[in-house]
Design a protein around this motif. Structure first.
Motif: not given
Length: 321
Positions: A245-252
């Motif tokens: 949930a804390a991730w931006d959805g795209f950054t490896p």
């Protein structure tokens, strides 16, 4: 013969029964590929297999929007997710649909010459921008993109992409009996909704699906995938949910924040499945997969991480006015 599958030993398509056999039959008829590897990889968990197939069928294969345009979006998704098997598959499907020049330019690493095609590809690579399609077409485009955010992760985690991503000439592949079947399937438009009887119970559909069969398929896949959370203890399941949930959805994913393999192997596997499934190793699987865990369990754990990533991408969709 070396198996194309990593970490599991699924039954071949002609050895399955029940829901798995029914899915394989639809895949052969409507997708044009007998024993399609992503669905074979999921067949140890037929509810997941049926949900993934239904979401892809009802969004990418059915409907009224251009198949070429949807293939461009899913090509972009697969490029963003570093899934060479799926990139190659979409290139072949474009060839099968008659878009040989476009497929060739993509295979050479070029952008599409058509500005509208280029916008669709770019949106597939990062879905946070404004939709390059009409709002009425959102169920098909968003559904296709989210289907491949899930399928890419299943492929990268459970299929040996180096063993199956050969450099064969698409024209030669299509000039075979199997290739002719693929061409016929790509150029057909299967009746919407025929996958839904394969699914389990439903639930509230996302607004972008607009009450279409795509929404029912998405809900079924989401429900089946979240069952994999039960393979983790509550602190680990919460950790994975919060991390994604804390991730931006795209950054490896980098090494930062990745759970220790020896101490939290299940959380590590699920988080890798969400953010970098191509980084899952035999050591990662071995550390977690002890008795009584089976192929069914491993597929469900990977699917749990994959669906968290899908939901994170979905949450980042730009509201369209």
């Amino acid at each position: 013969m070396t198996s194309p599958f990593r970490f599991t030993s699924p039954e071949p398509a002609d050895g399955t029964t029940g829901t798995a056999a029914a899915v394989h039959a639809q895949v052969t008829r409507d997708f044009g590929i007998e024993g399609a590897l992503p669905f074979v990889a999921l067949s140890a968990a037929p509810d997941l297999m049926a949900g993934a197939w239904a979401l892809m069928r009802e969004s990418l294969l059915s409907g009224h929007a251009s198949r070429t345009e949807k293939e461009l979006v899913t090509y972009g998704v697969s490029r963003a997710n570093r899934c060479p098997f799926c990139v190659g598959a979409h290139t072949l499907l474009l060839h099968a649909g008659g878009d040989r020049e476009l497929a060739g330019s993509l295979a050479r690493g070029e952008r599409p010459a058509d500005p509208e095609h280029d916008r669709l590809l770019a949106w597939g690579q990062d879905m946070r921008g404004r939709w390059p399609f009409a709002a009425d077409d959102a169920p098909e485009f968003v559904g296709s993109a989210l289907a491949f955010h899930f399928i890419n992760r299943i492929v990268s985690a459970l299929i040996d992409e180096e063993a199956v991503s050969g450099g064969a000439d698409p024209a030669e592949l299509l000039d075979t009996e199997a290739g002719h079947a693929l061409v016929r399937a790509v150029r057909a438009r299967p009746e919407p909704g025929l996958s839904l009887p394969l699914l389990g119970t439903g639930g509230p559909q996302p607004s972008w699906a607009a009450g279409t069969p795509v929404g029912a398929a998405f809900v079924a896949l989401r429900t089946a995938a979240h069952a994999g959370a039960g393979l983790l203890d509550e602190p680990d399941a919460t950790f994975v949910r919060e991390s994604v949930a804390a991730w931006d959805g795209f950054t490896p994913l980098t090494g930062d924040g990745l759970p220790d393999r020896a101490e939290r192997p299940g959380a590590r596997l699920a988080l890798l499945a969400a953010r970098a499934p191509y980084r899952i190793t035999a050591e990662d699987v071995k550390a977690w997969r002890v008795e009584p865990f089976t192929d069914h369990c491993l597929v469900h754990l990977v699917a749990f991480g994959a669906m968290l990533a899908v939901e994170r991408v979905e949450a980042g969709l730009t509201a369209q006015g």
